[in-house]
Every structure is written in C-alpha cells, then in structure tokens.
Scaffold this motif. Structure first.
Motif, short mmCIF file in Angstrom:
data_model
loop_
_atom_site.label_atom_id
_atom_site.label_comp_id
_atom_site.label_asym_id
_atom_site.label_seq_id
_atom_site.Cartn_x
_atom_site.Cartn_y
_atom_site.Cartn_z
N ARG A 27 47.71 57.37 41.82
CA ARG A 27 48.86 56.58 41.03
C ARG A 27 49.06 55.34 42.04
NH1 ARG A 27 54.40 55.70 40.06
NH2 ARG A 27 54.94 54.24 38.00
N ILE A 28 49.07 53.75 42.10
CA ILE A 28 49.25 52.90 43.14
C ILE A 28 49.82 52.13 42.23
CG2 ILE A 28 47.53 50.78 44.65
CD1 ILE A 28 46.87 54.02 44.89
N VAL A 29 51.26 51.82 42.61
CA VAL A 29 52.14 50.91 42.20
C VAL A 29 51.42 49.65 42.66
CG1 VAL A 29 54.53 49.54 41.93
CG2 VAL A 29 53.42 52.25 41.33
N THR A 30 50.80 48.78 41.92
CA THR A 30 49.86 47.47 42.52
C THR A 30 50.70 45.98 42.73
OG1 THR A 30 48.76 48.01 40.35
CG2 THR A 30 47.90 46.05 41.50
N PHE A 31 51.47 45.56 41.90
CA PHE A 31 52.24 44.05 42.84
C PHE A 31 53.62 44.30 42.51
CE2 PHE A 31 48.44 42.76 39.80
CZ PHE A 31 48.02 42.42 40.49
N ALA B 118 60.98 44.38 45.66
CA ALA B 118 60.56 42.44 45.29
C ALA B 118 59.16 42.74 44.47
CB ALA B 118 60.98 41.98 46.59
N TRP B 119 58.43 41.61 44.41
CA TRP B 119 57.09 41.99 43.74
C TRP B 119 56.00 40.97 44.93
CZ3 TRP B 119 55.84 43.02 38.55
CH2 TRP B 119 56.21 44.28 38.03
N VAL B 120 54.95 41.09 45.05
CA VAL B 120 53.73 40.33 45.32
C VAL B 120 53.15 39.22 44.08
CG1 VAL B 120 53.69 41.11 47.94
CG2 VAL B 120 52.26 41.89 45.96
N ASP B 121 52.92 38.36 44.33
CA ASP B 121 51.87 37.31 43.69
C ASP B 121 50.83 37.18 42.94
OD1 ASP B 121 51.34 35.08 42.36
OD2 ASP B 121 51.98 33.86 43.72
N PRO B 122 50.83 37.66 42.39
CA PRO B 122 49.36 38.70 41.78
C PRO B 122 48.72 37.32 41.73
CG PRO B 122 50.90 39.10 39.86
CD PRO B 122 52.03 38.42 40.99
N PHE B 123 49.22 36.42 41.61
CA PHE B 123 47.64 35.41 41.67
C PHE B 123 47.37 35.20 43.20
CE2 PHE B 123 49.97 32.98 37.92
CZ PHE B 123 49.35 32.35 37.97
N ASP B 124 47.60 35.23 44.17
CA ASP B 124 47.50 35.40 45.22
C ASP B 124 46.58 36.62 45.82
OD1 ASP B 124 47.40 35.74 48.74
OD2 ASP B 124 48.91 34.28 48.10
N LYS B 125 45.07 35.93 46.30
CA LYS B 125 44.13 37.25 46.77
C LYS B 125 44.77 37.93 48.06
CE LYS B 125 39.07 37.20 48.58
NZ LYS B 125 39.36 37.77 49.51
N ILE C 216 50.46 46.46 37.32
CA ILE C 216 49.22 45.44 37.56
C ILE C 216 49.15 44.66 36.76
CG2 ILE C 216 47.37 47.21 35.77
CD1 ILE C 216 45.02 45.81 37.34
N ARG C 217 50.43 44.05 37.10
CA ARG C 217 51.17 42.55 35.65
C ARG C 217 51.90 42.17 36.54
NH1 ARG C 217 56.37 43.74 34.51
NH2 ARG C 217 57.12 46.35 34.62
N PHE C 218 52.62 40.64 35.48
CA PHE C 218 53.35 39.92 36.49
C PHE C 218 54.39 40.69 35.91
CE2 PHE C 218 49.67 37.78 36.11
CZ PHE C 218 49.86 36.90 36.94
N PRO C 219 55.26 40.34 36.42
CA PRO C 219 57.04 40.52 36.16
C PRO C 219 57.20 39.96 34.41
CG PRO C 219 57.09 40.01 37.92
CD PRO C 219 55.76 39.51 37.44
N ALA C 220 58.22 40.87 33.63
CA ALA C 220 58.10 40.10 32.66
C ALA C 220 60.14 39.32 32.69
CB ALA C 220 59.33 41.37 31.08
N ARG D 278 46.93 34.42 33.93
CA ARG D 278 48.33 35.29 34.21
C ARG D 278 46.50 36.09 33.88
NH1 ARG D 278 52.10 33.60 31.62
NH2 ARG D 278 51.60 33.87 29.57
N ILE D 279 46.48 36.15 32.67
CA ILE D 279 44.99 37.03 32.66
C ILE D 279 43.46 37.03 33.42
CG2 ILE D 279 43.17 37.15 30.79
CD1 ILE D 279 44.94 36.87 28.17
N GLN D 280 43.38 35.83 33.55
CA GLN D 280 42.49 35.72 34.82
C GLN D 280 42.63 35.81 36.03
OE1 GLN D 280 41.54 31.79 36.49
NE2 GLN D 280 39.52 31.77 36.17
N ALA D 281 44.29 36.26 36.20
CA ALA D 281 44.18 36.68 37.69
C ALA D 281 44.22 38.64 37.89
CB ALA D 281 45.77 36.46 37.88
N ILE D 282 44.33 39.08 36.59
CA ILE D 282 44.33 40.45 36.57
C ILE D 282 43.09 41.00 36.75
CG2 ILE D 282 44.91 42.48 35.47
CD1 ILE D 282 47.57 41.02 36.56
N ALA D 283 42.21 39.90 36.08
CA ALA D 283 40.66 39.99 35.93
C ALA D 283 40.09 40.09 36.85
CB ALA D 283 40.19 39.05 34.64
N LYS D 284 40.39 39.11 37.97
CA LYS D 284 39.70 38.93 39.17
C LYS D 284 40.85 40.06 40.35
CE LYS D 284 39.45 33.78 39.53
NZ LYS D 284 40.22 32.88 40.33
#
Length: 392
Positions: free
Chosen positions: A159-163, A193-200, A226-230, A245-251
C-alpha cells in the motif's frame, strides 16, 4: 544485444485450460495471449513477466526451455497489516500469520509508505531518505520479511499512500497543495499535508516508492489516496475542474504502469465506496471508467458504515452488509468486470447511529456478497489489524 524470440502457451495450473488476454511484457514491450493462450515475444532482455487477472504474477527467463507456462489462480483474501505491525518480530504479524495458516486468508496488505511519508523499510530512494522517511521504519530486515511471506505462500500487496504525504509536501512547498487565500501549506483534519496531483514531481515520487516495493518482491502495488482532497478553497498548479482532475489521475497511472512494467507487478487503486454510485468524479478525479482504463484492479472501500442513512433505502446501511457490497459491485458491472474488482470490507465497529459490532455474521455476509458477485476476492480493513479466527 540481438533480439531473442520466445513462443509460449499459458494454461491454468489447476484446469490446464488456456488463458487468453494475459499480459506478457519486458521493460518496454507488451503483448497479449490469444484465445488459445498462445503468445510470441521478441526482446533483447533476459526476464519476462506475465499478468493475468485472477492469477498470481509470473516471471521467467528468456532462456527458459519450457514453452508451456502454468499460472496459479488466486482469489485474493487479504488482511490489512498496519505500518507498526509490519516488523519481523511484531505480535500483530504473528497473529496474522496464524490466521493465514488456519483460514482461507492468503494475502496481506502492508503500508510500505504511510500518510506521513514514512517507509516500512530502508529504500534506495534517495529523495525520500533525505527527508528522513526511513527514520520511523518498522522493518529492519525486509529480505527476511519477504521470505516469511513466501514461506506461507502469501500474496503480498504494497500500500502506497500517494498524494497525502506530510514529509514530501513539507519539504517541497512549491508543489504542496496550498490554501488559496494565503498561499500557506494546507493540512487536513489529521494535520497532514498533500502534494499536488497535477504536478509530475508528485507522480515521480510515489512511483519511485512503488518501484522500491516491487524490487523487494511485492506482488501488487496498491495506490491509496490517489485522488484530490475533497475540499474547496485550495490552490493547485492547474484549474481544478473535473476533466483536468480525471486526466491527472490517468496520467499518474499511465506513468506508473510504464515504470512498473519491468517488475511484473499488478496495480490496484483504492477509492471511496460511493464511486460505484456517483455520476461524476466526486470532486476528487476518480470515476470507475477512468480508473478501469489504467489499473488492473479497482478496490472500492465498501464499508457499510461509510454510507449515509437512506442509502440503498436503508435507515442504517451498516445493518445490511451483504446488500451494500453486492449491490454496489452490481452497479458498476457495465464499466468493469467483477473479476477486476476487489473491495475493501469492514472489520471495525459501526461508527454510525446503529453502533453495532462487526463480528462473524457481518463480516461473513460481506465476504459472501463478493463470492456471489464474482469479485477478485476481498481485503479486510481493521485500523489496528485486530482480526478474530472465528470471524474468518
């Protein structure tokens, strides 16, 4: 190095039936088996990997003389093992191994990177190590740990806690998620804290951590958060609308798939339970169709306590564990086959109005629902990893 070619046939180890549509790959090339289980691969590399839904992963060398490859089927029946329980000498691990030996449990989900950003073991990932990710590690001999897993024939899930990652975000304010009003780092209710899911860069970090898990021999990488914060009022590097958002997770998943291909690991993603019922991305970048297009397995958290009163026309959904699990998976069969769904099930006290204890009856009803609807097994969540022999 010259190209070497390999012809093979994949069959079920139990039935000897051919396995179609299996994925065979090296680090760069992917092909699939045909309806007869046959495949052909040309490669300069020495190791190939096979992934077929419902089977354990398999690797073989290019000079292997056997053209018939037998894959072992598996319905994953997993228990969650806490970050703190994942040491070689922990009492929690010993109890879980006893359950593996005495019940149908055959898999363990381990926190390789938790929400704070700490790692289970010393990794070769220099960036994370520079932040001190290894300092709270709970396992000092990961080789021994993985040998124990193999000894008990356990399917291992990392299990990898992602963002959601306090360490990474606090050391990289430029791509941490920030408050829109004052540009300070945002932290959620548990002060993480979280990191930006848009950022590579956030993608590369989580995938590098996943690679470390794959290198030591985990069978599957499970991406959580593996998502944006609600949450509204946050600042990102792109406009935070649904398509983006959908594109960022897909990438992210596409990058993960490419980098993890050479290890032959499966990729699964955790989602909220209501992804099965939502018509949009819930504001977090997740839909069944978009995730199914890029991951091997979908793992919705179908905890009956997580559904509000009135869901499924029940005042207390937590009193109807079978219906919650069965009907939720039935709802998404038009977008992903049940054989690629493996839900998280509830093994903790109901925290809603009913306040019922989840014991053998409630746990077995959930498990029965997964069997009746034909999922790839189940994963049982207890926050403290406390499980009872007579409940399983």
């Amino acid at each position: 190095m010259a190209l070497a070619s390999f012809k093979g046939v994949l069959i079920d180890a139990n039935t000897s039936q051919p396995i179609p549509s299996a994925i065979i790959s090296d680090a760069h090339i992917t092909t699939k088996s045909d309806e007869n289980g046959s495949f052909f691969l040309q490669s300069k590399e020495k190791m190939y990997h096979v992934k077929a839904y419902g089977y354990r992963p398999y690797s073989f060398a290019s000079d292997d003389n056997s053209s018939i490859i037998k894959l072992r089927p598996i319905k994953v029946k997993a228990l969650y093992l806490t970050f703190w329980g994942a040491s070689n000498n922990s009492g929690t691990l010993k109890k879980i191994l006893n359950l593996v030996d005495k019940t149908e449990v055959n898999a363990i989900v381990v926190d390789v990177k938790n929400a704070y950003g700490s790692t289970q073991f010393w990794t070769g990932f220099k960036q994370a190590n520079s932040y001190g990710a290894y300092k709270k590690r709970t396992n000092r001999n990961i080789k021994k740990f993985m040998q124990t897993m193999k000894k008990h024939n356990i399917y291992t899930i990392a299990r990898i806690v992602t963002f959601k990652d306090e360490l990474q975000a606090s050391h990289n304010k430029d791509y941490a998620i920030k408050k829109d009003n004052n540009n300070s780092i945002w932290r959620n209710h548990d002060n993480m804290a979280w990191v930006d899911p848009f950022d590579k860069r956030s993608h590369d970090y989580a995938i590098s951590m996943a690679e470390e898990a794959a290198k030591v021999g985990y069978d599957e990488i499970n991406f959580d958060y593996i998502r944006f914060p609600a949450k509204e009022g946050l600042k990102f590097s792109k406009q935070c609308n649904q398509p983006n958002r959908i594109q960022a997770i897909a990438k992210f998943l596409d990058r993960a798939k490419k980098r993890l291909r050479k290890y032959g690991v499966f990729i699964s993603v955790d989602t909220y339970g209501n992804i099965c019922w939502a018509k949009d991305d819930n504001g977090i970048g997740q839909t069944v169709s978009s995730l199914a297009a890029h991951a091997d397995y979908l793992c919705p958290m179908l905890y009956p306590s997580g559904f509000s009163s009135g869901s499924f026309y029940f005042k207390y959904p937590s009193k109807h564990p079978y219906d919650v699990v069965y009907r939720s998976i039935k709802k998404i069969q038009d977008r992903i086959p049940s054989s690629r769904v493996r839900p998280w099930l509830q093994s903790f006290k109901d925290y809603t109005h009913a306040r019922i204890e989840y014991k053998r009856k409630e746990i077995q009803e959930q498990i029965k629902a997964t069997k009746d609807i034909g999922t790839n097994g189940w994963m049982l969540w207890s926050p403290s990893s406390k499980y009872h022999l007579n409940y399983l």
